[in-house]
Design a protein around this motif. Structure first.
Motif, mmCIF file in Angstrom:
data_model
loop_
_atom_site.group_PDB
_atom_site.id
_atom_site.type_symbol
_atom_site.label_atom_id
_atom_site.label_comp_id
_atom_site.label_asym_id
_atom_site.label_seq_id
_atom_site.Cartn_x
_atom_site.Cartn_y
_atom_site.Cartn_z
ATOM 1 N N GLY A 72 6.517 11.409 -2.356
ATOM 2 C CA GLY A 72 5.021 11.418 -2.153
ATOM 3 C C GLY A 72 4.301 11.044 -3.533
ATOM 4 O O GLY A 72 4.844 10.928 -4.657
ATOM 5 N N SER A 73 2.951 10.518 -3.340
ATOM 6 C CA SER A 73 2.281 9.995 -4.335
ATOM 7 C C SER A 73 0.865 10.246 -4.132
ATOM 8 O O SER A 73 0.433 10.117 -2.955
ATOM 9 C CB SER A 73 2.746 8.552 -4.809
ATOM 10 O OG SER A 73 2.035 7.913 -6.144
ATOM 11 N N SER A 74 -0.005 10.151 -5.364
ATOM 12 C CA SER A 74 -1.337 10.063 -5.133
ATOM 13 C C SER A 74 -1.898 8.483 -5.676
ATOM 14 O O SER A 74 -3.009 8.377 -5.851
ATOM 15 C CB SER A 74 -2.150 11.302 -5.836
ATOM 16 O OG SER A 74 -1.653 11.129 -7.324
ATOM 17 N N ILE A 75 -0.843 7.830 -6.118
ATOM 18 C CA ILE A 75 -1.274 6.358 -6.499
ATOM 19 C C ILE A 75 -0.324 5.598 -5.207
ATOM 20 O O ILE A 75 0.641 5.947 -4.475
ATOM 21 C CB ILE A 75 -0.760 6.076 -7.850
ATOM 22 C CG1 ILE A 75 0.618 6.270 -7.896
ATOM 23 C CG2 ILE A 75 -1.624 6.811 -8.649
ATOM 24 C CD1 ILE A 75 1.048 5.882 -9.486
ATOM 25 N N TYR A 76 -0.359 4.100 -5.310
ATOM 26 C CA TYR A 76 0.319 3.246 -4.596
ATOM 27 C C TYR A 76 1.370 2.367 -5.440
ATOM 28 O O TYR A 76 1.060 1.659 -5.888
ATOM 29 C CB TYR A 76 -0.700 2.273 -3.871
ATOM 30 C CG TYR A 76 -1.531 3.058 -2.911
ATOM 31 C CD1 TYR A 76 -1.125 3.275 -1.683
ATOM 32 C CD2 TYR A 76 -2.920 3.118 -3.201
ATOM 33 C CE1 TYR A 76 -2.122 3.848 -1.006
ATOM 34 C CE2 TYR A 76 -3.777 3.621 -2.221
ATOM 35 C CZ TYR A 76 -3.466 4.177 -1.022
ATOM 36 O OH TYR A 76 -4.411 4.500 -0.052
ATOM 37 N N PRO A 77 2.367 3.024 -5.474
ATOM 38 C CA PRO A 77 3.539 2.422 -6.184
ATOM 39 C C PRO A 77 3.896 0.932 -5.814
ATOM 40 O O PRO A 77 4.234 0.659 -4.672
ATOM 41 C CB PRO A 77 4.764 3.381 -6.001
ATOM 42 C CG PRO A 77 4.188 4.466 -5.776
ATOM 43 C CD PRO A 77 3.340 4.241 -4.821
ATOM 44 N N ARG A 78 3.716 -0.163 -6.546
ATOM 45 C CA ARG A 78 4.136 -1.360 -6.108
ATOM 46 C C ARG A 78 5.702 -1.627 -6.131
ATOM 47 O O ARG A 78 6.084 -2.477 -5.411
ATOM 48 C CB ARG A 78 3.731 -2.424 -7.233
ATOM 49 C CG ARG A 78 2.256 -2.468 -7.302
ATOM 50 C CD ARG A 78 1.548 -2.992 -5.913
ATOM 51 N NE ARG A 78 1.162 -1.844 -4.891
ATOM 52 C CZ ARG A 78 0.857 -2.323 -3.819
ATOM 53 N NH1 ARG A 78 0.917 -3.387 -3.380
ATOM 54 N NH2 ARG A 78 0.780 -1.111 -2.951
ATOM 55 N N ASN A 79 6.436 -0.712 -6.239
ATOM 56 C CA ASN A 79 7.942 -0.545 -5.824
ATOM 57 C C ASN A 79 8.186 -0.504 -4.485
ATOM 58 O O ASN A 79 9.327 -0.447 -3.972
ATOM 59 C CB ASN A 79 8.936 0.232 -6.853
ATOM 60 C CG ASN A 79 9.022 -0.452 -8.141
ATOM 61 O OD1 ASN A 79 9.092 -1.613 -8.224
ATOM 62 N ND2 ASN A 79 9.052 0.425 -9.419
ATOM 63 N N VAL A 80 7.122 0.010 -3.725
ATOM 64 C CA VAL A 80 7.401 0.332 -2.350
ATOM 65 C C VAL A 80 7.488 -0.931 -1.482
ATOM 66 O O VAL A 80 6.442 -1.522 -1.670
ATOM 67 C CB VAL A 80 6.341 1.296 -1.827
ATOM 68 C CG1 VAL A 80 6.487 1.598 -0.479
ATOM 69 C CG2 VAL A 80 6.388 2.730 -2.572
ATOM 70 N N ASP A 81 8.519 -1.237 -0.733
ATOM 71 C CA ASP A 81 8.901 -2.321 -0.084
ATOM 72 C C ASP A 81 8.214 -2.021 1.361
ATOM 73 O O ASP A 81 9.167 -1.837 2.190
ATOM 74 C CB ASP A 81 10.613 -2.802 -0.111
ATOM 75 C CG ASP A 81 10.446 -4.139 0.435
ATOM 76 O OD1 ASP A 81 9.607 -4.874 0.859
ATOM 77 O OD2 ASP A 81 11.685 -4.418 0.497
ATOM 78 N N TYR A 82 7.012 -2.164 1.529
ATOM 79 C CA TYR A 82 6.493 -1.936 2.885
ATOM 80 C C TYR A 82 7.157 -2.647 3.738
ATOM 81 O O TYR A 82 7.482 -2.188 4.957
ATOM 82 C CB TYR A 82 4.965 -1.914 2.938
ATOM 83 C CG TYR A 82 4.339 -0.883 2.127
ATOM 84 C CD1 TYR A 82 3.990 0.411 2.407
ATOM 85 C CD2 TYR A 82 3.744 -1.018 0.717
ATOM 86 C CE1 TYR A 82 3.411 1.162 1.897
ATOM 87 C CE2 TYR A 82 3.363 -0.281 -0.159
ATOM 88 C CZ TYR A 82 2.856 0.886 0.492
ATOM 89 O OH TYR A 82 2.535 1.791 -0.206
ATOM 90 N N PRO A 83 7.387 -3.805 3.997
ATOM 91 C CA PRO A 83 7.971 -4.669 4.999
ATOM 92 C C PRO A 83 9.334 -4.230 5.299
ATOM 93 O O PRO A 83 9.729 -4.663 6.474
ATOM 94 C CB PRO A 83 7.842 -6.150 4.554
ATOM 95 C CG PRO A 83 6.774 -6.143 3.471
ATOM 96 C CD PRO A 83 6.856 -4.762 2.946
#
Length: 370
Positions: free
Chosen positions: A236-247
């Motif tokens: 979990g996180s309270s920020i949006y990590p750019r390493n998350v590969d949503y697609p």
């Protein structure tokens, strides 16, 4: 704040008996009961067999690449925010390469983690007040920025946005391929997004049809839920990590603390191999997939660490009673929502419509979360 004395850098090439040889090549374990009945089950990758957990891989790789590029100079300080596991990996990298390590954390860090990090030579900086918009995580980020100003030669790994965090997990993908040969579904906890993205990319080089299932905690903003104070650490996180590969995700599950505790404790009773919040949440989801997917589906689940840091939380009856975490078994099946933003989630829930809640290069999220 005075600079710490700089230890002498170690040799770039470690001796054959170096602790580096204890990182990686972790075992897998087939788990059926209590989540499924044989021959159904899932394979757990036991990253708790690393000295500090799964993030040893990321810490060593990020530090190594920064040294190679000259971003981290010999003997310069390393400064980072952590809830614990990455801190152990950075402490290991600091010892191996001769860097003082400053770790910013908050009062939620377990006492055993504080003591172990200090024993490994890391200097802890504990923020005492959550940020009014971004909670503990934003307060930690701001403290990191303050320390970087005080230590001009220092380097910050920035684990949430550093692509080297993702690249660090290619060897883990190779290990899984060698151990299991065929993997149809990969189940990963999501925090910085590093290991889910890195392992899935590696596995998809030989199996483009791989399904990636993300496991988040209630109160986390990663997949579009509102930020709330969170009990579980490590996912979990309270920020949006750019390493998350949503697609890359086929679906995402949110798990509540009591559900993760139940799963972690059942693992301890029936399989002996267990862990904390992330392991419990991942096992709950992987077990459901084992029960509901076709019988020949091969499922791999990543267990990020072991149980030891959770003796004062997940495995402490007094703590669990105080937080109402011993209320019995979770439901056999998760709730389902059509979109990740339509309703606020409070218990185990899944969604097969995974989207990036922020535009490209979007701003950090605000929210009172830890």
């Amino acid at each position: 704040m005075p600079e710490l004395p700089l230890p002498a850098p170690l040799s770039v090439a470690p001796a054959p008996h170096s602790v580096l040889n204890a990182v990686g090549n972790t075992p897998v374990l087939f788990i059926d009961e209590p989540f499924a009945s044989a021959p159904r089950g899932f394979w757990a990758k036991l990253e708790g067999f690393n000295p500090g957990g799964i993030k040893d891989r990321a810490a060593l790789h990020m530090v190594g690449r920064a040294r190679d590029r000259g971003q981290l100079r010999p003997g310069a300080p390393i400064i980072e925010s952590t809830s614990g596991t990455l801190g152990l990996g950075l402490a290991l990298a600091g010892v191996l390469h001769g860097h003082p390590v400053h770790l910013v954390t908050d009062p939620g860090m377990e006492p055993i983690m504080e003591r172990m990090l200090a024993a490994h030579g890391a200097q802890l900086h504990i923020v005492d007040t959550p940020h009014p918009d971004g909670g503990w995580q934003e307060a930690r980020r701001r403290k990191v920025a303050e320390l970087l100003d005080l230590h001009p030669a220092a380097w910050c790994p920035d684990q949430y946005h550093n692509p080297d965090n993702v690249a660090a997990y290619r060897p883990l993908a190779t290990e899984l391929s060698d151990q299991l040969r065929r993997i149809d579904v990969l189940v990963c906890a999501v925090g910085t997004g590093g290991h889910s993205a890195g392992i899935a990319r590696g596995l998809r080089e030989t199996n483009p049809a791989l399904k990636l299932v993300g496991v988040d905690t209630i109160g986390s903003t990663i997949f579009g839920q509102p930020a709330r104070p969170r009990l579980m650490r490590g996912l979990g996180s309270s920020i949006y990590p750019r390493n998350v590969d949503y697609p890359a995700f086929t679906e995402v599950h949110w798990v509540a603390p009591a559900e993760a505790v139940w799963a972690a404790r059942r693992l301890a009773e029936r399989q002996f191999a267990t862990g904390g919040w992330s392991v419990g949440a991942v096992a709950l989801v992987a077990g459901w997939l084992a029960r509901t997917q076709p019988a020949d589906t091969r499922i791999a689940a990543v267990f990020p660490d072991g149980p030891h840091r959770y003796f004062d939380t997940v495995f402490n009856d007094d703590y669990c009673r105080t937080h109402q975490l011993l209320d019995g078994a979770p439901p056999a099946n998760p709730d389902t929502v059509d979109t990740p933003t339509g309703t606020e989630i409070s218990r185990w829930t899944r969604c097969t419509n995974v989207t990036d809640p922020m535009p490209a290069n979007g701003a950090l999220a605000a929210g009172a979360a830890r």
